[in-house]
Design an enzyme around this catalytic site. Structure first.
Site, PDB file in Angstrom:
ATOM      1  N   ARG A  16       0.865  -1.061   0.196  1.00 19.21           N
ATOM      2  CA  ARG A  16       0.095   0.280  -0.311  1.00 19.21           C
ATOM      3  C   ARG A  16       0.672   1.448   0.496  1.00 19.21           C
ATOM      4  O   ARG A  16       1.357   1.112   1.013  1.00 19.21           O
ATOM      5  CB  ARG A  16      -0.937   0.254   0.848  1.00 19.21           C
ATOM      6  N   SER A 104      -8.371  -0.238   0.155  1.00 18.77           N
ATOM      7  CA  SER A 104      -9.674  -0.345   1.109  1.00 18.77           C
ATOM      8  C   SER A 104     -10.499   0.727   2.203  1.00 18.77           C
ATOM      9  O   SER A 104     -10.469   1.803   1.369  1.00 18.77           O
ATOM     10  CB  SER A 104      -8.390  -0.934   1.746  1.00 18.77           C
ATOM     11  N   HIS A 105     -10.087   1.353   3.180  1.00 26.20           N
ATOM     12  CA  HIS A 105     -10.525   2.480   3.708  1.00 26.20           C
ATOM     13  C   HIS A 105      -9.916   4.149   3.911  1.00 26.20           C
ATOM     14  O   HIS A 105      -9.888   4.009   4.262  1.00 26.20           O
ATOM     15  CB  HIS A 105     -10.541   1.480   5.712  1.00 26.20           C
ATOM     16  N   LYS A 114      -3.692  -6.512  -2.085  1.00 23.85           N
ATOM     17  CA  LYS A 114      -4.466  -7.125  -1.223  1.00 23.85           C
ATOM     18  C   LYS A 114      -4.286  -8.651  -2.031  1.00 23.85           C
ATOM     19  O   LYS A 114      -5.300  -8.971  -2.860  1.00 23.85           O
ATOM     20  CB  LYS A 114      -5.862  -7.744  -1.112  1.00 23.85           C
ATOM     21  N   ASP A 238     -16.665  -1.102   3.822  1.00 24.26           N
ATOM     22  CA  ASP A 238     -15.792   0.178   3.708  1.00 24.26           C
ATOM     23  C   ASP A 238     -15.542   0.462   2.384  1.00 24.26           C
ATOM     24  O   ASP A 238     -16.133  -0.066   1.432  1.00 24.26           O
ATOM     25  CB  ASP A 238     -14.812  -0.473   5.063  1.00 24.26           C
ATOM     26  N   ASP A 240     -13.241  -1.147   0.040  1.00 25.33           N
ATOM     27  CA  ASP A 240     -13.628  -2.436  -0.896  1.00 25.33           C
ATOM     28  C   ASP A 240     -14.599  -3.300  -0.194  1.00 25.33           C
ATOM     29  O   ASP A 240     -14.269  -3.757  -0.757  1.00 25.33           O
ATOM     30  CB  ASP A 240     -12.768  -2.852  -0.936  1.00 25.33           C
ATOM     31  N   ASP A 242     -14.898  -5.320   2.447  1.00 25.26           N
ATOM     32  CA  ASP A 242     -14.537  -6.326   3.326  1.00 25.26           C
ATOM     33  C   ASP A 242     -15.009  -6.165   4.664  1.00 25.26           C
ATOM     34  O   ASP A 242     -14.604  -6.994   5.574  1.00 25.26           O
ATOM     35  CB  ASP A 242     -13.377  -7.160   3.145  1.00 25.26           C
ATOM     36  N   ARG A 243     -14.752  -4.921   4.881  1.00 24.96           N
ATOM     37  CA  ARG A 243     -15.580  -4.185   6.549  1.00 24.96           C
ATOM     38  C   ARG A 243     -16.497  -3.784   6.519  1.00 24.96           C
ATOM     39  O   ARG A 243     -16.891  -3.225   5.916  1.00 24.96           O
ATOM     40  CB  ARG A 243     -14.598  -3.500   6.797  1.00 24.96           C
ATOM     41  N   HIS A 325     -13.460  -6.817   9.785  1.00 26.67           N
ATOM     42  CA  HIS A 325     -13.529  -8.354   9.271  1.00 26.67           C
ATOM     43  C   HIS A 325     -14.456  -8.943   9.871  1.00 26.67           C
ATOM     44  O   HIS A 325     -13.743  -9.619  11.419  1.00 26.67           O
ATOM     45  CB  HIS A 325     -12.146  -8.518   8.890  1.00 26.67           C
TER      46      HIS A 325
END
Length: 460
Positions: A16, A104-105, A114, A238, A240, A242-243, A325
């Site tokens: 990242r 992501s966030h 990822k 979030d 993407d 996944d949260r 998650h």
């Protein structure tokens, strides 16, 4: 001149960085070469590739595809999808090989990667090993192809076939202009929900609020809309997908460790005695609830890739962490999937004769803090924790957990200090039965931390 891959972009859970500052097309293509070579050595022939809605996503996705193809891999291009769809495609189409281009966030100027190889979500040494592989030129060569593959419909159908709602729910869905907007409202409608959409248009600038449901300020719009519309529950995703974040009908956040109590009770009703895994930042009430429901609680390291690996190693049916998650291996694939978690929560709420308000209100609670951070220079948090670990005798009377930082559990609460794996900082969290207990535990931690570093500024 050989391209240099900055060490700073290789993190514990992913790759990242700020786009244009050591992380851009050349670096992503090089990482694709290294990742593809690793996958080829493990026998892979194809790999799934997806991206979130960030403005830099299309060009970085092309760069990753080029790198992967140069090793001889066939690239299955999923387009713009939530990360769980990439994981789903990796599990069902490519023997566990996949790459998600996602920040992501993080803020809009960030992006990242990822990665999965052979069903393993890469973390730690496996990620830094890609940098070494590229620097040592241990790269495979080939001519792979790239083709568009649509799996979103199959993904939706798979969830709908698994989830059964016993009554209709009114839900508000806040996707924060992230990639979950392409599927989350549709999924919930197919499950029979009345859906109110909030910021579901994918926009990589994130013009309304930051797509991070772990921060209370990012739930404010959702909370107001849920309370105003009379919805039964609010879901926040979030960047993407996944949260998951959740708010009650009254607009109050239900933090992930309390949601885990609901998920654990449900899973344990079908899997009595099973192990339930959660990270060191979660409430002490969670372990108590797992035991009361007939399960075996296990506290583990923070990090989505680390929890996934532990879930797989122990064959546990459920894991979760404070960041939002959730990992269901019972009825699902064991990867973190906020859309599926929202569907499972909807199923639990409709199976209960109580109203959602009553279900959430009945969850055991305590006085606790959000995550507190102490910012430091690079390398300082690790040195601090080494020194603090030598002073654990100052936590007399506590049960210590040292798998990830130092967590001290007392009879009436606990405190935690650990190194962040994403920024050069310490992360702290506290919980107690009452305010006096919280203050006493914080005072103990303050004493120990100031003994390590006199004059340290603490946010409590």
């Amino acid at each position: 001149m050989t391209l240099e891959l900055p060490e700073t972009i290789f993190r514990t859970y992913d790759v990242r960085g700020v786009v244009g500052e050591g992380f851009d097309v050349p670096q992503v293509e090089a990482i694709g070469r290294a990742l593809g070579s690793e996958a080829r050595e493990r026998g892979a022939t194809r790999i799934a590739l997806g991206r979130d809605g960030r403005l830099s996503g299309p060009r970085l996705m092309d760069a990753m595809a080029a790198g992967l193809q140069a090793t001889g891999l066939e690239v299955l291009d999923l387009g713009c999808v939530p990360t769980p769809v990439l994981y789903f495609a990796a599990h069902t189409r490519t023997d566990g090989n996949g790459v998600m281009v996602t920040g992501s966030h993080n803020p809009p100027d960030y992006n990242g990667l990822k990665m999965m190889v052979g069903g393993e979500t890469l973390s730690g040494d496996a990620i830094t090993g890609l940098r070494r592989r590229f620097r040592e030129n241990r790269l495979t060569s080939g001519r792979g192809g790239r083709r568009d593959v649509a799996v979103s419909e199959e993904y939706l159908q798979r969830i709908v076939s698994d989830i059964s709602l016993r009554r209709r729910l009114k839900v508000v869905v806040d996707c924060g202009n992230g990639a979950a907007g392409v599927l989350a409202p549709e999924l919930l409608r197919r499950l029979g929900c009345e859906v109110v959409e909030l910021f579901c248009e994918v926009d990589g600038r994130f013009p309304n609020h930051h797509p991070d449901p772990s921060q209370p300020e990012n739930l404010a719009d959702l909370a107001r809309t849920v309370a105003r519309s009379g919805a039964h529950v609010g879901f926040a995703f979030d960047g993407d997908g996944d949260r998951l974040g959740v708010v009650t009908p009254e607009g109050k956040p239900v933090w992930p460790d309390r949601l885990m109590i609901l998920f654990a009770r449900d899973v344990l009703s079908r899997r009595p005695g099973a192990k339930i895994i959660y990270d060191v930042k979660c409430s002490g009430r969670l372990g108590d609830a797992v035991r009361a429901a007939g399960g075996t609680p296990e506290m583990w390291l923070t990090g989505h890739s680390l929890l996934k690996a532990r879930l797989k190693a122990t064959a546990a049916p459920l894991a979760g962490e404070m960041s939002g998650h959730f990992f269901f291996a019972e009825r699902w694939y064991g990867f973190d999937d906020a859309l599926y978690a929202a569907a499972r929560l909807a199923e639990i709420l409709t199976a209960d004769i109580r109203s959602p308000s009553e279900v959430f209100a009945a969850l055991p609670d305590a006085i606790n803090t959000p995550e507190l951070r102490v910012e430091m220079a690079e390398g300082e948090p690790q040195c601090f924790m080494e020194a603090l670990s030598a002073r654990t005798g100052m936590f007399a009377g506590a049960q210590l957990t040292t798998i990830d930082g130092v967590r001290a559990d007392f009879a009436d609460g606990w405190g935690l200090v650990r190194c962040s794996n994403t920024t050069p900082s310490l992360v702290l969290r506290f919980e107690a039965d009452d305010a006096s207990g919280l203050h006493r535990i914080q005072a103990r931690f303050r004493q120990v931390m100031q003994d390590v570093q006199p004059g340290i500024e603490l946010p409590f």
